[in-house]
Design an enzyme around this catalytic site. Sequence first.
Site, PDB file in Angstrom:
ATOM      1  N   ARG A 185      -6.154  -0.408  -7.833  1.00 16.06           N
ATOM      2  CA  ARG A 185      -4.732  -0.417  -7.505  1.00 16.06           C
ATOM      3  C   ARG A 185      -3.964  -0.958  -8.709  1.00 16.06           C
ATOM      4  O   ARG A 185      -4.523  -1.648  -9.556  1.00 16.06           O
ATOM      5  CB  ARG A 185      -4.467  -1.294  -6.287  1.00 16.06           C
ATOM      6  CG  ARG A 185      -5.236  -0.877  -5.021  1.00 16.06           C
ATOM      7  CD  ARG A 185      -5.007  -1.865  -3.893  1.00 16.06           C
ATOM      8  NE  ARG A 185      -5.681  -1.449  -2.663  1.00 16.06           N
ATOM      9  CZ  ARG A 185      -6.916  -1.809  -2.329  1.00 16.06           C
ATOM     10  NH1 ARG A 185      -7.612  -2.598  -3.154  1.00 16.06           N
ATOM     11  NH2 ARG A 185      -7.469  -1.378  -1.210  1.00 16.06           N
ATOM     12  N   HIS A 227     -11.998  -1.347   0.339  1.00 17.49           N
ATOM     13  CA  HIS A 227     -11.515  -1.213   1.714  1.00 17.49           C
ATOM     14  C   HIS A 227     -12.497  -1.879   2.670  1.00 17.49           C
ATOM     15  O   HIS A 227     -13.711  -1.760   2.508  1.00 17.49           O
ATOM     16  CB  HIS A 227     -11.373   0.261   2.094  1.00 17.49           C
ATOM     17  CG  HIS A 227     -10.150   0.917   1.527  1.00 17.49           C
ATOM     18  ND1 HIS A 227      -8.891   0.695   2.011  1.00 17.49           N
ATOM     19  CD2 HIS A 227      -9.999   1.789   0.502  1.00 17.49           C
ATOM     20  CE1 HIS A 227      -8.006   1.396   1.324  1.00 17.49           C
ATOM     21  NE2 HIS A 227      -8.659   2.063   0.387  1.00 17.49           N
ATOM     22  N   TYR A 269     -11.596  10.685   2.002  1.00 16.62           N
ATOM     23  CA  TYR A 269     -12.005  11.254   0.722  1.00 16.62           C
ATOM     24  C   TYR A 269     -13.269  12.090   0.861  1.00 16.62           C
ATOM     25  O   TYR A 269     -13.420  13.116   0.204  1.00 16.62           O
ATOM     26  CB  TYR A 269     -12.215  10.145  -0.311  1.00 16.62           C
ATOM     27  CG  TYR A 269     -10.919   9.642  -0.881  1.00 16.62           C
ATOM     28  CD1 TYR A 269     -10.225  10.371  -1.844  1.00 16.62           C
ATOM     29  CD2 TYR A 269     -10.359   8.449  -0.449  1.00 16.62           C
ATOM     30  CE1 TYR A 269      -9.022   9.933  -2.357  1.00 16.62           C
ATOM     31  CE2 TYR A 269      -9.144   7.993  -0.953  1.00 16.62           C
ATOM     32  CZ  TYR A 269      -8.485   8.735  -1.907  1.00 16.62           C
ATOM     33  OH  TYR A 269      -7.289   8.300  -2.406  1.00 16.62           O
TER      34      TYR A 269
END
Length: 409
Positions: A206, A340, A349
């Site tokens: 991120r 996560h 995904y």
Amino acid sequence: MANKEGHRRFGSVRKLPSGRYQARYPGPDGQIRNAPETFARKSDADRYLTLVEAQIARHEWTDPTQAKIKLADYARRWIDQRPNLRPRTVHLYGWLLDKHIVPYLGGVELGRLDTPMVRDWRAELLGNGVSVSMAAKAYRLLRAVLMTAVKEDMILPRNPCRIPGADQEKPAERPVLTLAQVFKLADVVPPRYRALVLVTTFGCLRWGEVAALQRQDVDAVAGTIRVRQAYTEQRGVGLVLGPPKSRAGRRTITLPPAVVAVVRDHLAAEVDDNPEAFVFTTESGRPIWRGNLNKLIDWKANVSRIGQPNLHFHDLRHTGNTLAAQTGASTRDLMARMGHDSPQAALIYQHATAEADRAIAQALHEAVRADRKKTTKATGGKGKSGKKAGGKKGRKRPTDRDEAGGEQG
């Protein structure tokens, strides 16, 4: 004239000087409460108490006094009483509340909220030009607030946010770079930020995580980076250094050797020897703000040069997640790499990566064809009945379409 009280098994009824009847009862917390209105007949008061007793027994009772709280007041208190929310989340919730909820529903008492009112509110948002994604965010916040009013505070008997699909954002499909495009982008940005592009992509990081990396977090020998902190941008405060987004955000990621070599060169040329020196900074040594990235590396011009003019910086992480899923990694391994603690994102995904699935289907198809060919040779071209395919009655040999509903070959 003295008030007359009637005694019953649950609660009590008394006649008021006005001639009307008042019902009183103990709530689940033991506190004595009055009915929100008086009754013309004692039998009506008795029926009210019978209904309340049944609601308490079924755990459906709600506090009528709390139901008069305005939604705006309750929602703001709800946000304030959640100490584990990240500062950025608190800011987002406050903004959604003030921008999209309070102007429409803020003055409504909790007890008066119902599903048609929520449906009208959402329709008005969309009619005023609010995007489906933003309306979904506001809807989820309202639903969470009112769920507390149902389950914890027993103010509402049920959550009025019951609109199918209203919580789904349906964002536009984000671009995914090819490997060639990733390295081309790394080549066209200023050399100081080449490693930033590659580490963000292949580390599945991120923005706040890559911006907060320090020299001590990089092991150029083992080829790993350690994520233990992240920057958040808070309005009126600035960049705030804190823990990652979730517990799973603390992780160690192994980079491909080709990327490690670029990181090693970057450390030698751009980063101080101090273990606490940040890996990616501006030329003046300041942390990089997401908002000034375009100016620093001419982002819009460079993504256009690689044929992806709509690419956002966050799409580098999206690309990295997709590339990781294409390797056939397990859900648990993808969760660990992406940071996560829920499998939902990893599953998305995996589902979006169809190449491996098509390869499996093709391999199974070839196996079926080989098995049929082997069986045909063993039986001399005869089927199960012992007759040759395409016998006297002109029965055609079943094709792959006949048996599996698909094309042969």
